[in-house]
Design an enzyme around this catalytic site. Sequence first.
Site, PDB file in Angstrom:
ATOM      1  N   LYS A   1       3.185   6.503   4.791  1.00 39.09           N
ATOM      2  CA  LYS A   1       2.309   5.404   4.364  1.00 39.09           C
ATOM      3  C   LYS A   1       2.894   4.037   4.719  1.00 39.09           C
ATOM      4  O   LYS A   1       4.056   3.759   4.456  1.00 39.09           O
ATOM      5  CB  LYS A   1       2.083   5.480   2.850  1.00 39.09           C
TER       6      LYS A   1
ATOM      7  N   SER B   1      -6.135   3.691   4.386  1.00 36.15           N
ATOM      8  CA  SER B   1      -5.643   2.862   3.280  1.00 36.15           C
ATOM      9  C   SER B   1      -6.777   2.130   2.569  1.00 36.15           C
ATOM     10  O   SER B   1      -6.612   1.003   2.085  1.00 36.15           O
ATOM     11  CB  SER B   1      -4.605   1.847   3.786  1.00 36.15           C
TER      12      SER B   1
ATOM     13  N   SER C   1       0.795  -1.237   0.000  1.00 33.29           N
ATOM     14  CA  SER C   1       0.000   0.000   0.000  1.00 33.29           C
ATOM     15  C   SER C   1       0.824   1.283   0.000  1.00 33.29           C
ATOM     16  O   SER C   1       0.256   2.377  -0.094  1.00 33.29           O
ATOM     17  CB  SER C   1      -0.952   0.013   1.194  1.00 33.29           C
TER      18      SER C   1
ATOM     19  N   LYS D   1       0.065   3.776  -2.699  1.00 31.74           N
ATOM     20  CA  LYS D   1      -0.933   4.849  -2.630  1.00 31.74           C
ATOM     21  C   LYS D   1      -0.308   6.233  -2.565  1.00 31.74           C
ATOM     22  O   LYS D   1      -0.993   7.238  -2.806  1.00 31.74           O
ATOM     23  CB  LYS D   1      -1.868   4.619  -1.448  1.00 31.74           C
TER      24      LYS D   1
END
EC number: 3.4.16.4
Length: 452
Positions: free
Chosen positions: A255, A130, A66, A69
């Site tokens: 993140k 997320s 993730s 992202k």
Amino acid sequence: MRRRKQNWLFWLLSICLCLTFGPFQQTVKAESAPLDIRADAAILVDAQTGRILYEKNIDTVLGIASMTKMMTEYLLLDAIKAKRVKWDQMYTPSDYVYRLSQDRALSNVPLRKDGKYTVRELYEAMAIYSANGATVAIAEIIAGSEKNFVKMMNDKAKELGLKDYKFVNATGLSNKDLKGFHPEGTSTNEENVMSARAMAMLAYRLLKDHPEVLKTASIPHKVFREGTKDEIKMDNWNWMLPGLVYGYEGVDGLKTGYTEFAGNCFTGTAKRNGVRLISVVMNAKDASGKTTKEARFKETEKLFNYGFNQYSLETLYPKGYQLKGKETLPVVKGKEKEVRVATGKNLDLLVKNGEEKQYKPVYVLDKKKMTKEGKLVAPLKKGETVGYMTLEYKGDDSLAFLSPDMQKNIRVPLVTTAEVEKANWFVLSMRAVGGLFVDLWTSVAKTVKGWL
């Protein structure tokens, strides 16, 4: 009796030496111990200059999960800035986004098939929680389809100067987990991959180009659709935010990521005393070798502690600094034959403790403003940039940056400290005549010398 006295003095001296030097030697050993980061790859970077402070396998291509992202965030903030997308713009989920958002085995906020959501709502769900369905929704808003968006992601990565990357979807999920709905043109077994260097480079550019990303990334908790039947509490997966379980002073992004393929990953950033650092750990592991959520934060803490404890921001050379022996530059066609030059700004640098004297200042002149003989040409304004001053590092290792062009981040302009007006035609003519006589006299002198 004398021998006994000597023995007694010897043992007393030995004890004193042990008490004096024993702890000191242990302290030095502890401070000089290498940084042991339990991760497949890791990097620590000065966010101001892009200088690498620590590295481990930084060019090895690995799964990013993730952390993907962050590129989706970059492209959205680009679109907002260009006014192609608005924060209050409404979106109704496509069939795919609806189905994906209902999968609670993944990070998600469930979206209604006939619901209407603002871009800001979807962005917050992605950045804080997320949420994967919200992420694909953003991709569709920007590019019309996730397929088109993936192309934008790869194109942007190239534009930003990233190396060693491949995006196959907008979320970072393994394509196999998308249950046959992976973007057209990609295969079931493909993954989003990058190197730690590329990941840090993306974070560097995200913070430089869109610093507002931190306003959302730093939110520890938020309720999605608060006050409605659809409300859901979103807890930030970045547990290093102050107040959370692994809270660390100064952390405000960025993140996390996890898939079976990538392991536990984290791109973090923290700011203390005017210094901002960027960290990346990929497939972080605990002491037993198992990848865990906790490990990604503990290993990041090691990196931040190293950066903030071992480095400090120093003004190595102040504004107005003049390099000894190079205080002036020659000038042609001016009322004055030379002009003083100095640095136009402070040269500040994040310096490792004890290495302040390992940096040597170097002038680099702008060839476009110089004659072949290395002279400036009048007229010149006060404060005119005629080159720059940079640094040469005399330490054991060379200065390393995320990319070679970031070397320019440790330079400051070299400027004139006074105005130099152009001399009038009469003065220039007399100088030319004077020069002619000097050349003639020199020629005659050489000839006469040859006769003798």
